[in-house]
Scaffold this active site. Sequence first.
Site, PDB file in Angstrom:
ATOM      1  N   TRP A 106       0.916  -1.136   0.046  1.00  0.00           N
ATOM      2  CA  TRP A 106       0.129   0.241   0.001  1.00  0.00           C
ATOM      3  C   TRP A 106       0.959   1.278  -0.003  1.00  0.00           C
ATOM      4  O   TRP A 106       0.516   2.267  -0.749  1.00  0.00           O
ATOM      5  CB  TRP A 106      -1.036  -0.083   1.151  1.00  0.00           C
ATOM      6  CG  TRP A 106      -2.026  -1.091   0.987  1.00  0.00           C
ATOM      7  CD1 TRP A 106      -1.969  -2.068   1.770  1.00  0.00           C
ATOM      8  CD2 TRP A 106      -3.078  -0.867  -0.033  1.00  0.00           C
ATOM      9  NE1 TRP A 106      -3.145  -2.920   1.149  1.00  0.00           N
ATOM     10  CE2 TRP A 106      -3.673  -2.175   0.282  1.00  0.00           C
ATOM     11  CE3 TRP A 106      -3.316  -0.442  -1.291  1.00  0.00           C
ATOM     12  CZ2 TRP A 106      -4.845  -2.809  -0.846  1.00  0.00           C
ATOM     13  CZ3 TRP A 106      -4.348  -0.626  -2.065  1.00  0.00           C
ATOM     14  CH2 TRP A 106      -5.075  -1.790  -1.540  1.00  0.00           C
ATOM     15  N   ASP A 176      -1.738   6.860   6.297  1.00  0.00           N
ATOM     16  CA  ASP A 176      -2.756   5.858   5.930  1.00  0.00           C
ATOM     17  C   ASP A 176      -2.910   4.916   6.818  1.00  0.00           C
ATOM     18  O   ASP A 176      -2.280   3.866   7.087  1.00  0.00           O
ATOM     19  CB  ASP A 176      -2.336   5.008   4.570  1.00  0.00           C
ATOM     20  CG  ASP A 176      -3.233   4.059   4.061  1.00  0.00           C
ATOM     21  OD1 ASP A 176      -4.239   3.799   4.591  1.00  0.00           O
ATOM     22  OD2 ASP A 176      -2.884   3.339   2.948  1.00  0.00           O
ATOM     23  N   LYS A 200     -12.315  -1.508   6.037  1.00  0.00           N
ATOM     24  CA  LYS A 200     -11.601  -2.706   6.979  1.00  0.00           C
ATOM     25  C   LYS A 200     -11.976  -2.670   8.527  1.00  0.00           C
ATOM     26  O   LYS A 200     -12.300  -3.635   9.090  1.00  0.00           O
ATOM     27  CB  LYS A 200     -10.085  -2.113   6.872  1.00  0.00           C
ATOM     28  CG  LYS A 200      -9.362  -1.835   5.555  1.00  0.00           C
ATOM     29  CD  LYS A 200      -9.047  -3.274   4.794  1.00  0.00           C
ATOM     30  CE  LYS A 200      -8.821  -3.109   3.352  1.00  0.00           C
ATOM     31  NZ  LYS A 200      -8.127  -1.985   2.977  1.00  0.00           N
TER      32      LYS A 200
HETATM   33  C1  LIG Z   1      -7.509  -1.560   1.418  1.00  0.00           C
HETATM   34  C2  LIG Z   1      -6.109  -0.483   1.730  1.00  0.00           C
HETATM   35  C3  LIG Z   1      -6.123   0.465   0.819  1.00  0.00           C
HETATM   36  C4  LIG Z   1      -7.014   0.777  -0.296  1.00  0.00           C
HETATM   37  O1  LIG Z   1      -8.314   1.277  -0.004  1.00  0.00           O
HETATM   38  P1  LIG Z   1      -9.579   1.498  -0.801  1.00  0.00           P
HETATM   39  O2  LIG Z   1     -10.565   2.161  -0.071  1.00  0.00           O
HETATM   40  O3  LIG Z   1      -9.973   0.176  -1.716  1.00  0.00           O
HETATM   41  O4  LIG Z   1      -9.087   2.414  -2.094  1.00  0.00           O
HETATM   42  C5  LIG Z   1      -4.966   1.472   1.028  1.00  0.00           C
HETATM   43  N1  LIG Z   1      -4.394   1.408   2.095  1.00  0.00           N
HETATM   44  C6  LIG Z   1      -4.539   0.321   3.043  1.00  0.00           C
HETATM   45  C7  LIG Z   1      -3.417   0.161   4.207  1.00  0.00           C
HETATM   46  C8  LIG Z   1      -5.257  -0.668   2.865  1.00  0.00           C
HETATM   47  O5  LIG Z   1      -5.337  -1.722   3.618  1.00  0.00           O
END
Ligand SMILES: *Cc1c(COP(=O)(O)O)cnc(C)c1O
Length: 369
Positions: A106, A176, A200
Amino acid sequence: MTCECEKRVFNFSAGPAVLPVSALQEAQRDLVCYPGAGASIMELSHRGKVVDGIVKEAEARLRRLLNLGDDYHVLFLQGGATTQFSMIPMNFLGENGADYLEEGTWSKKAMTEARRVGKVVVPWSGKEGNYNRLPADSDYKVRPEASYFHVTSNETIHGVEFHREPEAYGVPMVCDASSDFLSRPMDAHKYALIYAGAQKNIGPAGVTVVILSDALYQKRIEDEKRPIMLDYKTHVENKSLYNTCPVFSIYMVGLVLKWLEEEIGGLEKIYQLNKKKAELLYSAIDNSNGFCAPHVSNHVDRSLMNVTWRLPSEELEKKFVQEAEALGMIGLKGHRSVGGLRASIYNAFPYEGVERLVEFMADFQRRHA
Ligand SMILES: *Cc1c(COP(=O)(O)O)cnc(C)c1O
């Protein structure tokens, strides 16, 4: 009330992921007719009082959980965390570029988008060990002139997580937090911007929470060519209601936050529960006499959310996933870049599910070792 809870499996999926049953049930009760509204939450205008109240309450809960003051903006946006990979550099990456820790898949995706906008410097990379560890603060430096410093608090695919706020050396820190947001107490004030796709840990897909300090917001770079939806100014000035907001997703986030505050009792409580689940699973892996090989051997970097490990062969891994599924445990296949198995045990994942998994792991090993 029709409830098929007895048919629910233990869902180890990395995302969209398991949600609290009480939040799902409340949504089910109110789905056709939201109390006092005479219509479904999905049928109400985002300009009306009911939706306004729902958005405000979700925001208030986030502010309470993270002790945020007026110096932070709270936004509910669309396009997933992936859109933030672009919006952040478009709005904030200046001539000197930005520093990105390369911690896994990511963070690499975030870097790729930032490079479309300008310079990216990588003060530390975990590539050598296929992203099986994170740096100590002393393992990297951040350039004082960097526009910002980007970190990923939990790398969902590899299963490494910061259990502290990383040192940013005085540079605005952007995080993030998609896969561990609100899983533990977090010192939000150490960050200039925190973003998280909801699916998540805090809700369904369709909404991304952005917590933006006013200090960073004031440094936003003007660009009249920037599409209006990709400009934080649009969303700050219109309080996330410039266009139709993802009403249902925000409503669900509100229900999950209510569960977190009122049923669980806040971040310290959920952190203790999350630690207990992860400890049970990691100790099963560590005590398997090598049958289970953890991807992350360094204990301090192990994720409490996504636990990754390998079995002696791919054939056994395949069998493991199939047998687990037959026993009501889904989503255990690891991501292809790491292989093996991955158990995602987010906030709403029950302890009993980890107990069931650990029992199955021991039984599987007896039969196949
Ligand atoms: C799942 C995830 C993403 C992507 O998220 P989307 O909402 O599908 O764009 C980005 N960063 C991390 C750490 C993730 O687990």
